[in-house]
Design a protein around this motif. Structure first.
Motif, PDB file in Angstrom:
ATOM      1  N   ALA A 137       2.500   2.401  -1.096  1.00 33.37           N
ATOM      2  CA  ALA A 137       3.839   2.834  -0.687  1.00 33.37           C
ATOM      3  C   ALA A 137       4.259   4.132  -1.359  1.00 33.37           C
ATOM      4  CB  ALA A 137       4.861   1.745  -1.003  1.00 33.37           C
ATOM      5  N   GLY A 138       3.413   4.683  -2.228  1.00 36.45           N
ATOM      6  CA  GLY A 138       3.739   5.934  -2.900  1.00 36.45           C
ATOM      7  C   GLY A 138       4.833   5.783  -3.917  1.00 36.45           C
ATOM      8  N   PHE A 139       4.953   4.605  -4.503  1.00 40.41           N
ATOM      9  CA  PHE A 139       6.049   4.301  -5.427  1.00 40.41           C
ATOM     10  C   PHE A 139       5.947   5.085  -6.735  1.00 40.41           C
ATOM     11  CE2 PHE A 139       7.846   1.274  -8.699  1.00 40.41           C
ATOM     12  CZ  PHE A 139       9.155   1.506  -8.378  1.00 40.41           C
ATOM     13  N   LEU A 140       4.734   5.513  -7.097  1.00 35.94           N
ATOM     14  CA  LEU A 140       4.543   6.150  -8.400  1.00 35.94           C
ATOM     15  C   LEU A 140       5.327   7.446  -8.540  1.00 35.94           C
ATOM     16  CD1 LEU A 140       0.726   5.566  -9.030  1.00 35.94           C
ATOM     17  CD2 LEU A 140       2.678   4.260  -9.865  1.00 35.94           C
ATOM     18  N   GLY A 141       5.659   8.069  -7.406  1.00 31.56           N
ATOM     19  CA  GLY A 141       6.388   9.329  -7.483  1.00 31.56           C
ATOM     20  C   GLY A 141       7.896   9.166  -7.519  1.00 31.56           C
ATOM     21  N   GLU A 142       8.407   7.938  -7.464  1.00 29.69           N
ATOM     22  CA  GLU A 142       9.846   7.694  -7.422  1.00 29.69           C
ATOM     23  C   GLU A 142      10.409   7.534  -8.832  1.00 29.69           C
ATOM     24  OE1 GLU A 142      11.759   7.657  -4.799  1.00 29.69           O
ATOM     25  OE2 GLU A 142      10.189   7.886  -3.299  1.00 29.69           O
ATOM     26  N   SER A 143      11.647   7.986  -9.005  1.00 27.51           N
ATOM     27  CA  SER A 143      12.342   7.798 -10.284  1.00 27.51           C
ATOM     28  C   SER A 143      13.305   6.634 -10.152  1.00 27.51           C
ATOM     29  CB  SER A 143      13.110   9.073 -10.669  1.00 27.51           C
ATOM     30  OG  SER A 143      14.095   9.369  -9.705  1.00 27.51           O
ATOM     31  N   ILE A 144      13.565   5.961 -11.266  1.00 30.84           N
ATOM     32  CA  ILE A 144      14.413   4.775 -11.253  1.00 30.84           C
ATOM     33  C   ILE A 144      15.830   5.100 -10.805  1.00 30.84           C
ATOM     34  CG2 ILE A 144      15.179   4.962 -13.643  1.00 30.84           C
ATOM     35  CD1 ILE A 144      14.132   1.729 -11.854  1.00 30.84           C
ATOM     36  N   GLU A 145      16.272   6.372 -11.072  1.00 33.54           N
ATOM     37  CA  GLU A 145      17.639   6.752 -10.720  1.00 33.54           C
ATOM     38  C   GLU A 145      17.832   6.844  -9.201  1.00 33.54           C
ATOM     39  OE1 GLU A 145      15.763   8.361 -12.873  1.00 33.54           O
ATOM     40  OE2 GLU A 145      16.740   7.968 -14.815  1.00 33.54           O
ATOM     41  N   PRO A 251      -1.023  -1.944   4.932  1.00 33.54           N
ATOM     42  CA  PRO A 251      -2.069  -0.956   5.223  1.00 33.54           C
ATOM     43  C   PRO A 251      -1.944  -0.344   6.616  1.00 33.54           C
ATOM     44  CG  PRO A 251      -3.026  -2.888   4.195  1.00 33.54           C
ATOM     45  CD  PRO A 251      -1.596  -3.224   4.488  1.00 33.54           C
ATOM     46  N   VAL A 252      -1.594  -1.172   7.598  1.00 39.40           N
ATOM     47  CA  VAL A 252      -1.427  -0.657   8.958  1.00 39.40           C
ATOM     48  C   VAL A 252      -0.266   0.328   9.011  1.00 39.40           C
ATOM     49  CG1 VAL A 252      -0.814  -1.283  11.336  1.00 39.40           C
ATOM     50  CG2 VAL A 252      -2.460  -2.667  10.063  1.00 39.40           C
ATOM     51  N   ALA A 253       0.822   0.024   8.291  1.00 42.66           N
ATOM     52  CA  ALA A 253       1.974   0.931   8.256  1.00 42.66           C
ATOM     53  C   ALA A 253       1.584   2.286   7.676  1.00 42.66           C
ATOM     54  CB  ALA A 253       3.104   0.306   7.439  1.00 42.66           C
ATOM     55  N   VAL A 254       0.780   2.267   6.615  1.00 37.68           N
ATOM     56  CA  VAL A 254       0.338   3.518   5.986  1.00 37.68           C
ATOM     57  C   VAL A 254      -0.569   4.310   6.928  1.00 37.68           C
ATOM     58  CG1 VAL A 254      -1.010   4.510   4.090  1.00 37.68           C
ATOM     59  CG2 VAL A 254       0.553   2.619   3.647  1.00 37.68           C
ATOM     60  N   ILE A 255      -1.523   3.625   7.559  1.00 39.65           N
ATOM     61  CA  ILE A 255      -2.457   4.294   8.465  1.00 39.65           C
ATOM     62  C   ILE A 255      -1.729   4.864   9.685  1.00 39.65           C
ATOM     63  CG2 ILE A 255      -4.424   3.920  10.011  1.00 39.65           C
ATOM     64  CD1 ILE A 255      -5.392   1.788   7.975  1.00 39.65           C
ATOM     65  N   MET A 256      -0.774   4.102  10.232  1.00 41.55           N
ATOM     66  CA  MET A 256      -0.003   4.588  11.379  1.00 41.55           C
ATOM     67  C   MET A 256       0.835   5.807  11.011  1.00 41.55           C
ATOM     68  SD  MET A 256      -0.526   2.960  14.230  1.00 41.55           S
ATOM     69  CE  MET A 256       0.969   3.330  15.151  1.00 41.55           C
ATOM     70  N   GLY A 272      -4.396   2.055  -2.794  1.00 38.69           N
ATOM     71  CA  GLY A 272      -3.550   0.887  -2.602  1.00 38.69           C
ATOM     72  C   GLY A 272      -3.919   0.111  -1.351  1.00 38.69           C
ATOM     73  N   VAL A 273      -4.220   0.844  -0.261  1.00 41.99           N
ATOM     74  CA  VAL A 273      -4.643   0.204   0.984  1.00 41.99           C
ATOM     75  C   VAL A 273      -5.921  -0.607   0.745  1.00 41.99           C
ATOM     76  CG1 VAL A 273      -5.588   0.636   3.290  1.00 41.99           C
ATOM     77  CG2 VAL A 273      -3.556   1.870   2.526  1.00 41.99           C
TER      78      VAL A 273
END
Length: 287
Positions: A137-145, A251-256, A272-273
């Protein structure tokens, strides 16, 4: 039908749900509101499944049996509403992670209702799946704020309703033909959606014509196929393994997103997929 065939049905049901987010984004980009998108989805999907059911031999049901199946479809309708609501105030990557919590919630429900303590292999599978969801989901680039806690609550609630729907689809109407059962489940989802969001867009012909293509795609992959495939497979695999199999959604959501929306997917997300697919295999080794 062999057991792994039923597992495949549930897996494909999860895949069909993974297609939705891409076309919801396209519908939003075209200027349609959440109520218009969800309303067209449940309306078109329910009409399609009922048309199909008329050509299939049906079982005569008592009023109570029919009511139970219609009520069992309410969590399906609520899941879409809650998830789309979370997307109003939450980044898509975070909303997906919130919804993905149905993985452990489904196992918890199975533990409570079926007294089935999760095995070490299943726990390992859940850990792998949740780790993969964070990466994909690419969560690593998000900040808690940047997190909207209101949106997160809507997302977590959608995970609970989805888990409840998976549970009910496996225990309600086991002897009812899959098409007939899916039609009644979809009707429940339609009723709760139109109660909470009255379909005012139906009186505006240009809106109806414009939203129709999105409603057709979302209806098939969001209303017709998931309850049908879950109705066939879930009674045979159980809610615990069933929720692990439906992890195919992410995974399907990411690929789509990569193929249709041309979104750039980094190596963390592809990793992650891969982890999610490994987690599904680990959780269903007996199949």
């Amino acid at each position: 039908m062999k057991t792994w065939h039923y597992a495949l049905m549930v897996f494909l049901g999860g895949c069909s749900l993974g297609i939705l987010s891409t076309f919801v984004k396209l519908a939003y980009a075209a200027g349609y509101s959440m109520s218009e998108v969800t309303g067209s989805q449940v309306l078109v999907g329910t009409i399609i499944i009922w048309i199909v059911s008329f050509f299939i031999q049906k079982k005569k049901l008592h009023g109570i049996q029919t009511l139970k199946l219609v009520l069992a479809g309410i969590p399906m309708g609520l899941t879409g509403l809650l998830y789309y609501q979370s997307l109003q105030t939450l980044e898509a990557s975070l909303a997906i992670i919130c919804l993905f919590q149905f993985i452990w919630i489904g196992t918890l429900i199975e533990w409570i209702f079926y007294k089935k303590c999760p095995s070490k292999g299943k726990i390992l599978s859940i850990v792998i799946l949740l780790s993969g969801s964070v990466l994909s989901a690419g969560f690593l680039g998000e900040s808690i704020e940047s997190i909207s806690w209101q949106g997160a609550i809507w997302g977590i609630l959608s995970a609970f309703t989805f888990s409840i729907f998976i549970l009910l689809s496996g225990i309600v109407g086991k002897e009812t033909p899959a098409i007939q059962k899916s039609a009644l489940l979809s009707t429940g989802g339609l009723i709760i959606t139109f109660i909470l969001f009255p379909p005012m867009f139906l009186v505006d012909l240009p809106t109806v014509i414009g939203i129709a293509p999105y409603g057709l795609i979302l209806g098939i992959f969001g209303v017709v196929l998931p309850p049908l495939l879950f109705s066939i497979g879930m009674p045979h695999v159980g809610p615990g393994l069933g929720t692990i199999l439906t992890a195919s959604e992410l995974p399907v959501a990411v690929i789509m997103s990569a193929l249709v929306l041309s979104e750039e997917i980094n190596m963390y997300q592809w990793t992650g997929v891969a982890l999610i697919l490994i987690g599904i295999v680990v959780g269903n080794r007996k199949f």
